[in-house]
Design a protein around this motif. Structure first.
Motif, PDB file in Angstrom:
ATOM      1  N   ILE A 109       0.948  -1.143  -0.045  1.00 22.45           N
ATOM      2  CA  ILE A 109       0.374   0.342  -0.033  1.00 22.45           C
ATOM      3  C   ILE A 109       0.919   1.370   0.245  1.00 22.45           C
ATOM      4  O   ILE A 109       2.048   1.507   1.290  1.00 22.45           O
ATOM      5  N   MET A 141      -5.916   2.063   6.242  1.00 16.91           N
ATOM      6  CA  MET A 141      -6.392   1.040   5.920  1.00 16.91           C
ATOM      7  C   MET A 141      -7.067  -0.574   6.218  1.00 16.91           C
ATOM      8  O   MET A 141      -7.138  -1.173   4.827  1.00 16.91           O
ATOM      9  N   PHE A 193      -8.944  -0.816   2.649  1.00 19.14           N
ATOM     10  CA  PHE A 193      -8.209  -2.012   1.719  1.00 19.14           C
ATOM     11  C   PHE A 193      -8.612  -3.067   2.254  1.00 19.14           C
ATOM     12  O   PHE A 193      -7.783  -4.177   1.845  1.00 19.14           O
ATOM     13  N   VAL A 195     -11.032  -3.020  -3.104  1.00 13.55           N
ATOM     14  CA  VAL A 195     -10.664  -1.274  -3.243  1.00 13.55           C
ATOM     15  C   VAL A 195      -8.789  -1.691  -3.450  1.00 13.55           C
ATOM     16  O   VAL A 195      -8.094  -2.058  -3.404  1.00 13.55           O
ATOM     17  N   MET A 196      -8.664  -0.492  -4.889  1.00  9.06           N
ATOM     18  CA  MET A 196      -7.731  -0.429  -5.157  1.00  9.06           C
ATOM     19  C   MET A 196      -7.242   1.465  -4.712  1.00  9.06           C
ATOM     20  O   MET A 196      -5.909   1.293  -4.867  1.00  9.06           O
ATOM     21  N   VAL A 249      -7.356   4.710  -2.209  1.00 11.72           N
ATOM     22  CA  VAL A 249      -8.225   5.433  -1.331  1.00 11.72           C
ATOM     23  C   VAL A 249      -8.625   7.054  -0.800  1.00 11.72           C
ATOM     24  O   VAL A 249      -7.065   6.720  -0.873  1.00 11.72           O
ATOM     25  N   PHE A 286      -2.875   4.334  -2.932  1.00 11.26           N
ATOM     26  CA  PHE A 286      -3.477   3.297  -3.578  1.00 11.26           C
ATOM     27  C   PHE A 286      -2.556   1.498  -3.472  1.00 11.26           C
ATOM     28  O   PHE A 286      -1.539   2.019  -2.330  1.00 11.26           O
ATOM     29  N   ARG A 287      -3.202   1.060  -4.327  1.00 15.97           N
ATOM     30  CA  ARG A 287      -1.987  -0.856  -4.005  1.00 15.97           C
ATOM     31  C   ARG A 287      -1.176  -1.078  -5.243  1.00 15.97           C
ATOM     32  O   ARG A 287      -0.908  -0.115  -5.970  1.00 15.97           O
TER      33      ARG A 287
END
Length: 234
Positions: free
Chosen positions: A81, A100, A103, A108-109, A111, A157-158
């Motif tokens: 993340i 977190m 996520f 979810v990719m 936030v 984001f991831r």
């Protein structure tokens, strides 16, 4: 593992307070990647004084600007993340934990969240950055191409989207804008938290939130569209 990616430039006045607000929320395995864009003040000295092994400093030998500095920070980070951070804000104590939690949904990719707008001394200017800036996250891709509603310092984001967003195309208006439009084009799931998880400091040296030349703005939007079309063809 969490990576916080930050670009600094002549941020000696606020950097200690900002890094302290971030580090107190991180675990030992997390990291803060700071790319300093050839500062001429005591920014690097202030960062070194913190003496925390989670902070990794990369020094640009010439000034390459915030977009390429953030790109370098992301490329040199390792967390699953990625949080983006400005040098002069103040994170609320629950920012990392609240983001977190979002996520925990594997779909979810990205936030994003709201923030309290302040002056340089952290006096409140507006209780909501989203209200202040007219942000509406339910807007479609076309609307976001016309006006950026996503602020990098309020974005996480991831790692998995890195291959889509990097390298940042030349001449895009800003890195956060590009990340947002790519996520919208790819139909990634984005969660917008209403919570104010940061104090967003606005002052004369702030990069975002100030007016720009009309033709530069028009060129930036054109470049966003051209870059998105190129991404579709890949």
């Amino acid at each position: 593992m969490i990576s916080v990616c930050m670009a600094t430039f002549n941020g000696e006045r606020y950097i200690t307070q900002q890094l302290s607000s971030i580090l107190q929320q991180l675990n030992v395995e997390d990291e803060v990647i700071v790319v300093d864009d050839n500062s001429s003040d005591e920014t690097l000295a202030r960062i070194s004084e913190i003496d925390d092994s989670k902070v990794k400093i990369i020094e640009n030998q010439t000034n390459i600007g915030p977009i390429k500095s953030f790109e370098k920070a992301i490329l040199n980070s390792h967390g699953s993340i990625v949080f983006l951070s400005d040098q002069d804000d103040l994170w609320m104590a629950n920012k990392v934990s609240d983001v977190m939690k979002a996520f925990m949904d594997p779909q979810v990719m990205m936030v994003v969240h709201d923030a309290i707008v302040t002056d340089k001394d952290l006096n409140t200017v507006n209780e909501s950055w989203n209200h202040y800036n007219g942000n509406h996250f339910s807007a479609g891709l076309g609307s976001v191409v016309l006006k950026n509603k996503f602020t990098g310092s309020m974005m996480a984001f991831r790692r998995s989207i890195e291959t889509k967003v990097l390298p940042f195309p030349a001449e895009i208006p800003m890195h956060d804008w590009w990340i947002a439009v790519v996520c919208l084009q790819e139909h990634y799931k984005i969660v917008a938290l209403p919570a104010k998880l940061m104090k967003y400091r606005r002052h004369d040296s702030s990069v975002t939130g100030h007016g720009h030349n009309f033709f530069k703005m028009l060129k930036g939007r054109y470049q966003l569209i051209i870059s998105l079309l190129a991404l579709r063809r890949e």
